[in-house]
Scaffold this motif. Structure first.
Motif, PDB file in Angstrom:
ATOM      1  N   THR A  57      62.350  -3.577  36.970  1.00 22.70           N
ATOM      2  CA  THR A  57      61.067  -3.138  37.526  1.00 22.70           C
ATOM      3  C   THR A  57      59.900  -3.829  36.836  1.00 22.70           C
ATOM      4  O   THR A  57      58.846  -4.057  37.449  1.00 22.70           O
ATOM      5  CB  THR A  57      60.924  -1.608  37.381  1.00 22.70           C
ATOM      6  N   LEU A  58      60.060  -4.194  35.563  1.00 23.72           N
ATOM      7  CA  LEU A  58      58.968  -4.848  34.834  1.00 23.72           C
ATOM      8  C   LEU A  58      58.729  -6.266  35.328  1.00 23.72           C
ATOM      9  O   LEU A  58      57.615  -6.778  35.232  1.00 23.72           O
ATOM     10  CB  LEU A  58      59.259  -4.828  33.334  1.00 23.72           C
ATOM     11  N   THR A  61      56.550  -5.544  38.229  1.00 28.86           N
ATOM     12  CA  THR A  61      55.222  -5.139  37.747  1.00 28.86           C
ATOM     13  C   THR A  61      54.406  -6.353  37.318  1.00 28.86           C
ATOM     14  O   THR A  61      53.222  -6.485  37.658  1.00 28.86           O
ATOM     15  CB  THR A  61      55.355  -4.164  36.563  1.00 28.86           C
ATOM     16  N   SER A  62      55.035  -7.252  36.569  1.00 26.73           N
ATOM     17  CA  SER A  62      54.356  -8.471  36.128  1.00 26.73           C
ATOM     18  C   SER A  62      53.926  -9.318  37.314  1.00 26.73           C
ATOM     19  O   SER A  62      52.828  -9.887  37.325  1.00 26.73           O
ATOM     20  CB  SER A  62      55.284  -9.285  35.219  1.00 26.73           C
ATOM     21  N   LEU A 211      58.002  -5.355  28.864  1.00 21.81           N
ATOM     22  CA  LEU A 211      56.937  -6.045  29.587  1.00 21.81           C
ATOM     23  C   LEU A 211      56.606  -7.377  28.925  1.00 21.81           C
ATOM     24  O   LEU A 211      56.260  -8.353  29.600  1.00 21.81           O
ATOM     25  CB  LEU A 211      55.689  -5.167  29.661  1.00 21.81           C
ATOM     26  N   THR A 254      63.422 -10.175  39.890  1.00 12.60           N
ATOM     27  CA  THR A 254      63.710  -8.759  40.113  1.00 12.60           C
ATOM     28  C   THR A 254      65.106  -8.579  40.712  1.00 12.60           C
ATOM     29  O   THR A 254      65.889  -7.735  40.252  1.00 12.60           O
ATOM     30  CB  THR A 254      62.656  -8.139  41.041  1.00 12.60           C
ATOM     31  N   GLY A 421      45.316  -5.435  34.107  1.00  8.64           N
ATOM     32  CA  GLY A 421      46.743  -5.612  33.863  1.00  8.64           C
ATOM     33  C   GLY A 421      47.024  -6.623  32.772  1.00  8.64           C
ATOM     34  O   GLY A 421      47.894  -6.417  31.911  1.00  8.64           O
TER      35      GLY A 421
END
Length: 490
Positions: A57-58, A61-62, A211, A254, A421
């Protein structure tokens, strides 16, 4: 002047040119990210040291953060028709001094990440030769061979590099796609599920550390604008290539990391990474694709890293070329080869720089993985996050001042969200930096010490050099300052 030229007429100096399309530029920058290296190297560390099952998931997100950043970057590219990318955009938004500071931070970023990968590939080549019964060759000697090969390709026309990178990238992506398909067809170790995307798993363990590894995987995508002078229809090609690069690698990372979780099962993936994160990808290939997959991924890990350093070499040479055109590096570096139409002088300097640093690190006795690769990739990750954050501010200021683009989403909302972010990511990377360099306190806990302080200070020093150089040029070389004004300021 040649014999065929009329008196008083000189042949114009060659300039960078080319007809790179969206696909070619995407191959150039995605190769820098080295997808196979990320999936085989960063993902296992993300499972082990980050948030375990939730690590995929990170990557997503990135990607979201960087897509938001890319909105403003692409808008800026349409109005600033120069190939300097970050330092040019920062100069137009925040002034020449800030632009020059950004240029030196960018140089530090790409130099450190390139030398980090040279250390890693030198180690892998040395290990591979010894493993097949060959002689034991020092890692730095292998690194020097790779530096020479990259230098030869970087000296020639950009189309040569793009074709080499395209073939290597297709091969490394292809083997990972084959693994994904095999995992889906077989159902993995515990059946297919959405466990990596469940909030409880995403927030487990150390998501901040995860992250950090995820953000590092995207270094290089933003360099699309560096190839502006060699692009076909750059006003359309550069924005398309930027979006394609970040979205493409985001989906790939991902999906591939999700497949790794499914391959070992949510209950077994962390244990598989803990057994040996360096060989996790090879063991997974052997498990699902047999001997062919195991051998292929061994070979492709090497070619993926070669593609990575070749791509970063091309980015660095063009940064140096743009800085020379701006008058802040020796004019000789602005020269373009008459036949290859490449920044050949800049390429030679970059090859020499990589070689010298490799020799220095070898003489200092640095470990190619635990020190050269880990330390300098950490610097690059933090530096690029900060550089993109400053660029976001510059984009917001530029459009607020000039009103050249009144689209609120492109010039304010998306850049602000991307900025938030990026600042959050930079804070997490800085806070966890001691862990990367094994700095600990008296109790053995990660803490800022001499090593992490010295390494992080390189970013501050690089920015300071830019501010000092800008002040010196303005005071001592007015003509050069005027040239700088034309290059990186409105």
């Amino acid at each position: 002047m040649t014999k065929l030229e009329p008196a008083g007429i000189q042949t114009p100096a060659p300039k960078l040119s080319g007809s790179l399309g969206v696909t070619a530029i995407v191959f150039m920058v995605v190769a820098a990210a080295s997808p196979l290296t990320v999936v085989g190297g960063a993902a296992p560390l993300g499972f082990l040291l980050g948030n375990g099952v939730g690590f995929p998931t990170l990557f997503a997100t990135s990607a979201v953060i960087l897509v938001l950043f890319s909105v403003g970057l692409s808008a800026m590219a349409k109005h600033v028709a120069k190939p300097g990318a970050f330092f040019t955009y920062v100069g137009y938004g925040l002034g020449r001094s800030a632009g020059l500071a950004a240029a030196w931070v960018a140089m530090l970023t790409y130099t450190t990440v390139q030398i980090a990968v040279y250390g890693y590939i030198g180690y892998l080549l040395s290990y591979t030769v010894a493993a097949i019964g060959g002689p034991t060759i020092a890692w730095w000697a292998m690194s020097m061979l790779v530096i020479a090969a990259v230098g030869i390709l970087g000296y020639r026309h950009i189309d040569v590099s793009s074709k080499v990178l395209g073939m290597l990238l297709i091969a490394e992506v292809g083997i990972v796609v084959a693994l994904i398909v095999a995992v889906i067809v077989t159902g993995g170790a515990q059946g297919l599920s959405a466990a990596p995307f469940e909030p409880a798993n995403v927030l487990s363990g150390s998501p901040g550390v995860g992250l950090m590894f995820a953000m590092a995987a995207y270094i290089g995508f933003e360099a699309t604008a560096v190839f502006r002078d060699e692009a076909r229809d750059p006003d359309k090609t550069i924005p398309k290539a930027t979006y394609a690069a970040v979205i493409g690698v985001g989906v790939f990372y991902t999906l591939a990391s999700w497949a790794l979780v499914m391959a070992w099962g949510p209950d077994g993936v962390v244990a598989a990474a803990a057994e040996d994160p360096g060989s996790m990808m090879i063991r997974t290939m052997a498990r699902y694709l047999g001997t062919f997959g195991e051998v292929a991924v061994n070979i492709l890990m090497l070619t993926a890293m070669f593609a990575c350093v070749l791509s970063f070499h091309n980015v660095l040479t063009r940064y140096q070329h743009s800085m020379a055109v701006a008058g802040v590096l020796p004019e000789r570096l602005a020269r373009v080869h008459a036949r290859h139409l490449s920044p050949h002088a800049s390429s030679l300097v970059q090859t020499a720089t990589a070689g010298i640093l490799t020799i220095v690190f070898a003489l200092c006795g640095l470990d190619p993985l635990l020190q050269v690769f880990t330390w300098f990739s950490g610097i690059a990750t933090l530096a690029i996050a900060l550089l993109m954050a400053v660029t976001s501010v510059a984009i917001i200021v530029y459009f607020a001042r000039t009103k050249r683009d009144r689209r609120l989403w492109h010039t304010v909302i998306a850049p602000v969200l991307g900025l938030l972010g990026l600042l959050g990511a930079a804070g997490l990377i800085a806070a966890n930096f001691p862990m990367l360099v094994s700095d600990v306190d008296a109790e053995g806990n990660p803490a800022f010490g001499l090593t992490s302080t010295l390494l992080l200070s390189l970013i501050v020093v690089a920015a300071a050099v830019g501010f000092v150089q800008a002040a010196w040029i303005r005071a001592r070389r007015p003509a050069a300052y005027a040239k700088l004004t034309d290059a990186i300021a409105a």
